[in-house]
Motif scaffolding. Structure first.
Motif, short mmCIF file in Angstrom:
data_model
loop_
_atom_site.label_atom_id
_atom_site.label_comp_id
_atom_site.label_asym_id
_atom_site.label_seq_id
_atom_site.Cartn_x
_atom_site.Cartn_y
_atom_site.Cartn_z
N ASN A 22 0.82 -1.21 0.00
CA ASN A 22 0.00 0.00 0.00
C ASN A 22 0.85 1.26 0.00
OD1 ASN A 22 -3.11 -0.42 0.29
ND2 ASN A 22 -2.22 -2.01 1.58
N LEU A 23 1.94 1.25 0.78
CA LEU A 23 2.83 2.41 0.82
C LEU A 23 3.51 2.62 -0.53
CD1 LEU A 23 4.45 1.91 4.34
CD2 LEU A 23 2.85 3.72 3.70
N PHE A 29 4.61 3.49 -7.29
CA PHE A 29 5.30 2.29 -7.76
C PHE A 29 4.27 1.23 -8.19
CE2 PHE A 29 8.53 3.82 -4.60
CZ PHE A 29 9.53 4.12 -5.53
N SER A 30 4.57 0.53 -9.26
CA SER A 30 3.76 -0.63 -9.64
C SER A 30 4.29 -1.83 -8.87
CB SER A 30 3.81 -0.88 -11.14
OG SER A 30 5.15 -1.11 -11.57
N VAL A 31 3.37 -2.63 -8.31
CA VAL A 31 3.76 -3.70 -7.39
C VAL A 31 3.14 -5.02 -7.81
CG1 VAL A 31 3.66 -4.50 -4.99
CG2 VAL A 31 3.93 -2.05 -5.48
N ALA A 32 3.95 -6.08 -7.76
CA ALA A 32 3.44 -7.45 -7.89
C ALA A 32 3.49 -8.07 -6.50
CB ALA A 32 4.30 -8.25 -8.85
N GLN A 128 -2.34 0.11 -8.66
CA GLN A 128 -0.90 -0.08 -8.66
C GLN A 128 -0.46 -1.47 -8.19
OE1 GLN A 128 -0.43 2.76 -10.57
NE2 GLN A 128 1.56 2.70 -9.58
N VAL A 129 -1.30 -2.14 -7.40
CA VAL A 129 -0.90 -3.44 -6.84
C VAL A 129 -1.60 -4.56 -7.61
CG1 VAL A 129 -0.80 -4.89 -4.79
CG2 VAL A 129 -0.65 -2.38 -4.57
N HIS A 130 -0.80 -5.48 -8.12
CA HIS A 130 -1.30 -6.63 -8.88
C HIS A 130 -1.05 -7.89 -8.05
CE1 HIS A 130 -1.62 -4.15 -12.60
NE2 HIS A 130 -0.67 -3.49 -11.97
#
Length: 403
Positions: A22-23, A29-32, A128-130
């Protein structure tokens, strides 16, 4: 199969991993996010999660800044205003009161599932979070400018950095051959939700017994028609020798309640009922390094501490905050977020705090285990001295609150 590209890969969807996700998302930032299983997102509110954590004011601020605190409040959180600690074999006692530091409370007792649900849903609502769930890491290749992670279904993820938030038995820490120092306390912690005769008074209680501490953490009351149609609910953590814990687990509910009330010196009267009991072995762990080439570890992946002060989750949330703060600062300067020098800033910023907390927990655990007359006297005098030393006690409270 072509790799899916992201800025950051995070292993672990627990409280610390989700906080990091989450941060990171907040900073663009794109996040996996790779997690082994879906979390529990619905439950019977007539019962408490057996896993509860003491959340400090500093951690509350992290949740507020992420926009998840209100979601937690809507579910269920339990504020505590005081903490009372005493030694079963001595005459020392100390009470911490939020009024002494000018705050409404010292912190909150929150069910882990409540925090995980709020964090999970917040990450899901963004772009952003995948999520890659359920999934397990199988192989990692570290290149000069990126990492490539292969999952058990052969999906390939490419990123500038991989973060390990995958717990005390971290796959990433082991895969990168990062050494860690482990210590077995030869103790177990028994946890349960109990109902007591007297009110907990929004106070966290802790009695140090010869085999380990016994804590009663206050919970909000449930007004239902089930067995808890009474007030005075607490989440207990009873630390003892492995042998004694096994014996306690084998007792009937009635006998266990009697033993518990006696061990707690009937401070909250009789224990009227208990829900499911579970126990787990206690050990500490500290990783020699928190980082490697394009790798950063957070939470239990780098530190597992004794639960006597309830600081494990708070330490992990602090790791996530400091790491993302470091990465965001580097990114704004146009620097490579996976650069070793950038990651070293994070490691240096956290190592002192973590080491001091580990040593403090070990010190208290060992000190209260000593039964010689000199140790008993010094311990009791120390507790009573601090209880009367307003300035010192205030400093201790602010430290524990993360402020």
């Amino acid at each position: 199969m072509n790799a899916l590209e992201f800025d950051i890969i995070i292993l672990g969807g627990g409280l610390v991993g989700l906080t990091a996700a989450n941060l990171c998302a907040q900073q663009g930032f794109s996040v996996a996010l790779v997690e082994r299983q879906e979390p529990q997102l619905s439950w019977d509110n007539n019962h408490f999660d057996i896993r509860c954590s003491a959340i400090s004011k500093a951690s509350q601020i992290i949740f507020q800044e992420m926009g998840v605190w209100e979601s937690m409040l809507k579910e269920r959180v339990s504020a505590y205003q005081r903490m009372h600690v005493w030694d079963a074999r001595g005459f020392g006692e100390i009470t911490f009161d939020s009024a002494e530091v000018g705050t409404a409370d010292l912190g909150h007792i929150i069910e882990n599932r409540v925090m995980q649900k709020a964090l999970w849903e917040n990450a899901k609502h963004g772009m952003q979070v995948h999520f890659f769930v359920p999934a397990n890491p199988m192989a990692l290749h570290v290149e000069p400018d990126h990492v490539m992670l292969t999952l058990n279904d052969q999906t390939k993820l490419k990123a500038k950095l991989i973060i390990g938030a995958d717990g005390g038995q971290s796959w990433l820490r082991e895969f990168m051959h990062i050494e860690s120092k482990k210590h077995d306390y030869h103790q177990n912690a028994l946890v349960a939700t109990v109902c007591t005769e007297l009110s907990h008074q929004q106070t966290a209680w802790q009695r140090f017994l010869p085999e380990g501490p016994l804590a009663f953490l206050p919970l909000r009351n449930i007004e239902t028609s089930n067995q808890y149609n009474q007030s005075n609910l607490s989440s207990i953590v009873w630390t003892s020798t492995t042998e004694k814990t096994k014996a306690l687990m084998a007792l009937t509910e009635t006998k266990f309640c009697e033993e518990l009330a006696h061990a707690f010196d009937y401070r909250l009267g009789h224990v009227l009922s208990t829900a499911e009991r579970r126990d787990f072995s206690l050990s500490s762990l500290h990783a020699k390094h928190y980082i490697a080439a394009r790798v950063a570890l957070i939470g239990d992946a780098i530190h597992v501490i004794h639960p006597l002060a309830g600081q494990g989750v708070n330490l992990g949330l602090g790791d996530a905050q400091k790491l993302v703060e470091t990465l965001s600062s580097a990114n704004k300067r146009g620097s490579d977020i996976g650069n070793h020098l950038i990651l070293r800033k994070y490691e240096r910023a956290r190592k002192g705090k973590i080491l001091s907390t580990l040593m403090a927990m070990d010190f208290f655990n060992r000190s209260f285990a000593r039964e010689d007359t000199l140790s008993l006297g010094l311990r009791s005098m120390g507790l009573n001295f601090v209880d009367k030393a307003a300035f010192l006690k205030k400093k201790m409270m602010l430290q524990a609150m993360g402020l």
